[in-house]
Enzyme design. Structure first.
Site, PDB file in Angstrom:
ATOM      1  N   ALA A  66       0.063  13.101  44.707  1.00 25.92           N
ATOM      2  CA  ALA A  66       0.032  12.291  45.929  1.00 25.92           C
ATOM      3  C   ALA A  66       1.367  11.562  46.002  1.00 25.92           C
ATOM      4  CB  ALA A  66      -1.116  11.295  45.837  1.00 25.92           C
ATOM      5  N   GLY A 112      -2.633  14.869  42.536  1.00 24.22           N
ATOM      6  CA  GLY A 112      -3.224  15.463  43.745  1.00 24.22           C
ATOM      7  C   GLY A 112      -2.912  16.945  43.887  1.00 24.22           C
ATOM      8  N   GLU A 135      -2.278  10.349  36.322  1.00 26.26           N
ATOM      9  CA  GLU A 135      -2.541   9.082  37.022  1.00 26.26           C
ATOM     10  C   GLU A 135      -2.605   7.860  36.112  1.00 26.26           C
ATOM     11  OE1 GLU A 135      -3.895  11.959  37.790  1.00 26.26           O
ATOM     12  OE2 GLU A 135      -3.996  12.185  39.969  1.00 26.26           O
TER      13      GLU A 135
HETATM   14  N1  COA Z   1       5.390  11.094  44.936  1.00 26.26           N
HETATM   15  C1  COA Z   1       6.525  10.798  45.585  1.00 26.26           C
HETATM   16  N2  COA Z   1       7.715  11.348  45.295  1.00 26.26           N
HETATM   17  C2  COA Z   1       7.740  12.250  44.307  1.00 26.26           C
HETATM   18  C3  COA Z   1       6.603  12.597  43.566  1.00 26.26           C
HETATM   19  C4  COA Z   1       5.375  11.985  43.919  1.00 26.26           C
HETATM   20  N3  COA Z   1       4.238  12.280  43.313  1.00 26.26           N
HETATM   21  N4  COA Z   1       6.956  13.494  42.623  1.00 26.26           N
HETATM   22  C5  COA Z   1       8.275  13.702  42.764  1.00 26.26           C
HETATM   23  N5  COA Z   1       8.752  12.968  43.778  1.00 26.26           N
HETATM   24  C6  COA Z   1      10.132  12.868  44.257  1.00 26.26           C
HETATM   25  C7  COA Z   1      11.014  12.035  43.332  1.00 26.26           C
HETATM   26  O1  COA Z   1      10.840  10.662  43.593  1.00 26.26           O
HETATM   27  C8  COA Z   1      12.365  12.545  43.702  1.00 26.26           C
HETATM   28  O2  COA Z   1      12.757  11.992  44.942  1.00 26.26           O
HETATM   29  P1  COA Z   1      14.244  11.389  45.150  1.00 26.26           P
HETATM   30  O3  COA Z   1      15.149  12.569  44.923  1.00 26.26           O
HETATM   31  O4  COA Z   1      14.222  10.904  46.559  1.00 26.26           O
HETATM   32  O5  COA Z   1      14.400  10.329  44.118  1.00 26.26           O
HETATM   33  C9  COA Z   1      12.123  14.043  43.942  1.00 26.26           C
HETATM   34  O6  COA Z   1      10.733  14.155  44.229  1.00 26.26           O
HETATM   35  C10 COA Z   1      12.445  14.907  42.760  1.00 26.26           C
HETATM   36  O7  COA Z   1      11.722  14.435  41.637  1.00 26.26           O
HETATM   37  P2  COA Z   1      12.399  14.061  40.228  1.00 26.26           P
HETATM   38  O8  COA Z   1      11.501  13.096  39.541  1.00 26.26           O
HETATM   39  O9  COA Z   1      13.809  13.662  40.425  1.00 26.26           O
HETATM   40  O10 COA Z   1      12.350  15.498  39.505  1.00 26.26           O
HETATM   41  P3  COA Z   1      12.318  15.757  37.938  1.00 26.26           P
HETATM   42  O11 COA Z   1      12.562  17.230  37.774  1.00 26.26           O
HETATM   43  O12 COA Z   1      13.199  14.811  37.205  1.00 26.26           O
HETATM   44  O13 COA Z   1      10.815  15.437  37.486  1.00 26.26           O
HETATM   45  C11 COA Z   1       8.396  15.449  37.714  1.00 26.26           C
HETATM   46  C12 COA Z   1       9.738  16.206  37.970  1.00 26.26           C
HETATM   47  C13 COA Z   1       7.296  16.243  38.404  1.00 26.26           C
HETATM   48  C14 COA Z   1       8.138  15.397  36.210  1.00 26.26           C
HETATM   49  C15 COA Z   1       8.497  14.019  38.281  1.00 26.26           C
HETATM   50  O14 COA Z   1       8.953  14.091  39.622  1.00 26.26           O
HETATM   51  C16 COA Z   1       7.195  13.249  38.269  1.00 26.26           C
HETATM   52  O15 COA Z   1       6.762  12.780  37.221  1.00 26.26           O
HETATM   53  N6  COA Z   1       6.569  13.065  39.463  1.00 26.26           N
HETATM   54  C17 COA Z   1       5.381  12.276  39.597  1.00 26.26           C
HETATM   55  C18 COA Z   1       4.174  13.010  39.067  1.00 26.26           C
HETATM   56  C19 COA Z   1       2.933  12.141  39.194  1.00 26.26           C
HETATM   57  O16 COA Z   1       2.783  11.142  38.517  1.00 26.26           O
HETATM   58  N7  COA Z   1       2.010  12.582  40.059  1.00 26.26           N
HETATM   59  C20 COA Z   1       0.745  11.913  40.223  1.00 26.26           C
HETATM   60  C21 COA Z   1       0.775  11.002  41.368  1.00 26.26           C
HETATM   61  S1  COA Z   1      -0.742  10.141  41.523  1.00 26.26           S
END
Ligand code: COA
Length: 258
Positions: A66, A112, A135
């Site tokens: 999400a 999500g 989460e």
């Molecule tokens: N919500 C909002 N934005 C998100 C997102 C999320 N769940 N997951 C990734 N993004 C965004 C990042 O903020 C980033 O945006 P920006 O370039 O404007 O800063 C972009 O997507 C790329 O993500 P980034 O974190 O830079 O990539 P990464 O390869 O370093 O890491 C993940 C990848 C998936 C490990 C990491 O993005 C992450 O942990 N995301 C959240 C996962 C999460 O907790 N999901 C559950 C939500 S309830």
């Protein structure tokens, strides 16, 4: 409705929905959830569409969860509303759709994203896919059905561990755990899912819709799944597809379903 966050492509009996916010790793914000609801509803109403495949754009993510930026300041009430509306519009909606939905997990399926894949009828992952419900690392719990559907698919102990550790598992582990049915190379993911779809579309979509209802009833405490099966089984006898399927068998020819 014009879509900004998703792409919908239909070729003959198979539709592909691609969540298309690659710069945000296809994170599910409110408008993406609304667009997905609309797309699933329209495709389900289109009798030509027999299978829907859902995937993410780019090579990195199916859906990274999400959209965290959207709910960071929510209150208790808004948090509940977010989960309830999301479940109604998308997650329960997909689970209960009459048209089969295959999740093609092409990369990260987190929060999500994994919940959307789990709401789909079954899942195929690419070798680079990583899955998890992170989460609790954010101080919240899965709110789009994750605490319910993950134990249904992998068992209580593994679900507890995955949710408590907030860790990710590989595609191969997900296959061993029963979370995904197959793991294939990324470039093979959509062709592979379309191949399975090709096997599904040969069968009666009326009967498949009844089977989905009956299987889902197994996971609904409010109903007796065996009763639903008896009811749906009986109803099949009143359909044209049943007449056609049984007649075709007896005439030693392929059925021509509606
Ligand atoms: N919500 C909002 N934005 C998100 C997102 C999320 N769940 N997951 C990734 N993004 C965004 C990042 O903020 C980033 O945006 P920006 O370039 O404007 O800063 C972009 O997507 C790329 O993500 P980034 O974190 O830079 O990539 P990464 O390869 O370093 O890491 C993940 C990848 C998936 C490990 C990491 O993005 C992450 O942990 N995301 C959240 C996962 C999460 O907790 N999901 C559950 C939500 S309830």
């Amino acid at each position: 409705m014009e879509f900004k966050n998703i792409l919908v492509e239909q070729k003959e009996n198979i539709a592909v929905i691609t969540i298309n916010r690659p710069t945000k790793l296809n994170a599910l914000n409110k408008s993406t959830i609304e667009e997905l609801h609309e797309a699933f509803k329209n495709l389900d109403a289109n009798t030509k569409v027999k299978v829907i495949i859902i995937t993410g754009s780019g090579e990195k993510a199916f859906v990274a969860g999400a959209d965290i930026s959207e709910f960071a300041n929510y209150t208790v009430e808004k948090g509940q509303e977010l989960a309830r509306i999301g479940q109604e519009l998308l997650f329960d909606f997909v689970q209960n759709l009459s048209t089969p939905v295959i999740a093609a997990i092409n990369g990260f399926a987190l929060g999500g994203g994994l919940e959307l894949a789990m709401a789909s009828h079954f899942r195929v992952a690419s070798t680079n896919a990583k899955m998890g419900l992170p989460e609790v690392s954010l101080g919240v719990i899965p709110g789009y059905g994750g605490t319910q559907r993950l134990p249904q698919l992998v068992g209580k102990g593994k679900a507890m561990e995955m949710i408590m550790t907030a860790g990710m598992i590989s595609a191969e582990e997900a296959k061993d755990w029963g979370l995904v049915n197959y793991v294939v190379e990324q470039e093979e993911l959509l062709p592979f899912c379309k191949k399975i779809a090709g096997k599904i579309i040969r069968n009666s979509s009326v009967a498949i819709a009844a089977a989905i209802k009956s299987i889902n009833a197994n996971f609904n405490n409010a109903v007796n799944g065996f009763d639903i099966e008896i009811e749906q089984f009986g109803k099949s006898f009143g359909t044209n597809d049943f007449k056609e399927g049984t007649t075709a068998f007896l005439e030693k020819r392929k059925p021509n379903f509606e």
